[in-house]
Design an enzyme around this catalytic site. Structure first.
Site, short mmCIF file in Angstrom:
data_model
loop_
_atom_site.label_atom_id
_atom_site.label_comp_id
_atom_site.label_asym_id
_atom_site.label_seq_id
_atom_site.Cartn_x
_atom_site.Cartn_y
_atom_site.Cartn_z
N ASP A 176 1.48 -55.46 23.20
CA ASP A 176 1.69 -54.97 21.84
C ASP A 176 1.78 -53.44 21.87
O ASP A 176 1.02 -52.77 22.57
CB ASP A 176 0.54 -55.42 20.94
CG ASP A 176 0.87 -55.27 19.47
OD1 ASP A 176 1.04 -56.30 18.79
OD2 ASP A 176 0.96 -54.11 18.99
N ILE A 177 2.70 -52.90 21.09
CA ILE A 177 2.94 -51.46 21.07
C ILE A 177 1.78 -50.70 20.39
O ILE A 177 1.60 -49.51 20.62
CB ILE A 177 4.29 -51.17 20.36
CG1 ILE A 177 4.88 -49.85 20.81
CG2 ILE A 177 4.17 -51.25 18.86
CD1 ILE A 177 6.34 -49.68 20.41
N HIS A 194 5.17 -65.44 16.78
CA HIS A 194 4.48 -64.86 17.93
C HIS A 194 3.00 -65.16 17.86
O HIS A 194 2.44 -65.29 16.77
CB HIS A 194 4.70 -63.35 18.02
CG HIS A 194 4.41 -62.61 16.74
ND1 HIS A 194 5.27 -62.60 15.67
CD2 HIS A 194 3.34 -61.86 16.35
CE1 HIS A 194 4.77 -61.86 14.69
NE2 HIS A 194 3.57 -61.41 15.08
N ASN A 213 -0.07 -64.92 12.84
CA ASN A 213 0.04 -64.67 11.41
C ASN A 213 1.25 -65.41 10.86
O ASN A 213 2.32 -65.43 11.48
CB ASN A 213 0.21 -63.17 11.15
CG ASN A 213 -1.07 -62.40 11.39
OD1 ASN A 213 -2.15 -62.84 10.99
ND2 ASN A 213 -0.98 -61.27 12.07
N GLY A 264 -0.29 -61.10 6.41
CA GLY A 264 0.23 -59.79 6.78
C GLY A 264 1.24 -59.84 7.92
O GLY A 264 1.46 -58.83 8.59
N GLN A 265 1.86 -60.98 8.15
CA GLN A 265 2.87 -61.08 9.22
C GLN A 265 3.94 -60.00 9.02
O GLN A 265 4.52 -59.89 7.95
CB GLN A 265 3.54 -62.46 9.22
CG GLN A 265 4.59 -62.60 10.33
CD GLN A 265 5.27 -63.98 10.35
OE1 GLN A 265 4.96 -64.84 9.53
NE2 GLN A 265 6.18 -64.17 11.27
N HIS A 300 -0.62 -63.62 19.15
CA HIS A 300 -1.34 -62.48 19.72
C HIS A 300 -2.41 -63.02 20.67
O HIS A 300 -3.11 -63.98 20.34
CB HIS A 300 -2.07 -61.70 18.63
CG HIS A 300 -1.19 -61.10 17.57
ND1 HIS A 300 -0.92 -59.75 17.51
CD2 HIS A 300 -0.53 -61.66 16.51
CE1 HIS A 300 -0.13 -59.50 16.47
NE2 HIS A 300 0.11 -60.64 15.84
P1 AMP Z 1 2.26 -59.46 13.01
O1 AMP Z 1 1.59 -58.60 11.97
O2 AMP Z 1 1.45 -60.68 13.37
O3 AMP Z 1 3.68 -59.79 12.63
O4 AMP Z 1 2.28 -58.61 14.34
C1 AMP Z 1 3.36 -57.85 14.76
C2 AMP Z 1 2.92 -57.06 15.96
O5 AMP Z 1 4.06 -56.59 16.64
C3 AMP Z 1 2.04 -55.85 15.64
O6 AMP Z 1 0.79 -55.98 16.30
C4 AMP Z 1 2.87 -54.66 16.18
O7 AMP Z 1 2.08 -53.66 16.74
C5 AMP Z 1 3.75 -55.35 17.20
N1 AMP Z 1 5.00 -54.70 17.51
C6 AMP Z 1 5.93 -54.25 16.64
N2 AMP Z 1 6.98 -53.72 17.29
C7 AMP Z 1 6.72 -53.87 18.62
C8 AMP Z 1 7.42 -53.53 19.80
N3 AMP Z 1 8.63 -52.94 19.78
N4 AMP Z 1 6.85 -53.82 21.00
C9 AMP Z 1 5.64 -54.41 21.04
N5 AMP Z 1 4.92 -54.77 19.95
C10 AMP Z 1 5.45 -54.49 18.76
#
Ligand code: AMP
Length: 126
Positions: free
Chosen positions: A38-39, A109, A96, A102-103, A111
């Site tokens: 995760d970024i 995906h 999520n 809060g997706q 986590h």
């Molecule tokens: P969600 O809130 O469950 O949709 O989680 C989305 C996740 O994607 C968040 O934890 C972000 O930090 C992560 N995210 C968004 N863009 C990227 C990216 N380019 N590379 C890796 N993780 C990302």
């Protein structure tokens, strides 16, 4: 019963990662899944596992993906935790779905969190 939203935006960030249009810090890949860091990590280990198919959410994936894709994806989630050495200390998986969760990214995906004691499962108040 409300219909499942299957409207997939092929320009979402994870679709772009799957197509190789933007980079990711890859952990694992097989026919069914891609896993990458995760970024914006929320724990010492925070990895995302995404299916290769175009599914918006857990609801869409579990209702519409072929059995082999669901099995392959769940095995990949377990495999990713194992190769991150999280089996012994433990880890948490989370997906999520929709507004209340809060997706942010509309490509299904999971986590995978680990690397420290993760505390209570949910925040108990706002
Ligand atoms: P969600 O809130 O469950 O949709 O989680 C989305 C996740 O994607 C968040 O934890 C972000 O930090 C992560 N995210 C968004 N863009 C990227 C990216 N380019 N590379 C890796 N993780 C990302």
């Amino acid at each position: 019963m409300a219909e499942i939203d299957t409207t997939y935006d092929s320009e979402n960030i994870f679709a772009k990662i799957l197509r190789g249009e933007i980079p990711c810090n890859k952990v694992y890949e097989d026919d069914h899944a891609l896993a990458f860091h995760d970024i914006n990590p929320q724990a010492p280990v925070h990895v995302l596992v995404i299916p290769k198919g175009s599914y918006v959410s857990n609801a869409d994936f579990t209702a519409n993906a072929p059995d082999a894709a669901i099995v392959g994806f769940m095995r990949a989630v377990g495999h990713v935790a194992r190769i991150l050495d999280l089996d012994a200390p433990g880890y948490r998986i989370l997906a999520n779905h929709g507004v209340d969760s809060g997706q942010e990214v509309p490509h299904y995906h999971v986590h995978v969190f680990g690397g420290r004691s993760l505390g209570p499962m949910l925040k108990t108040s706002d």
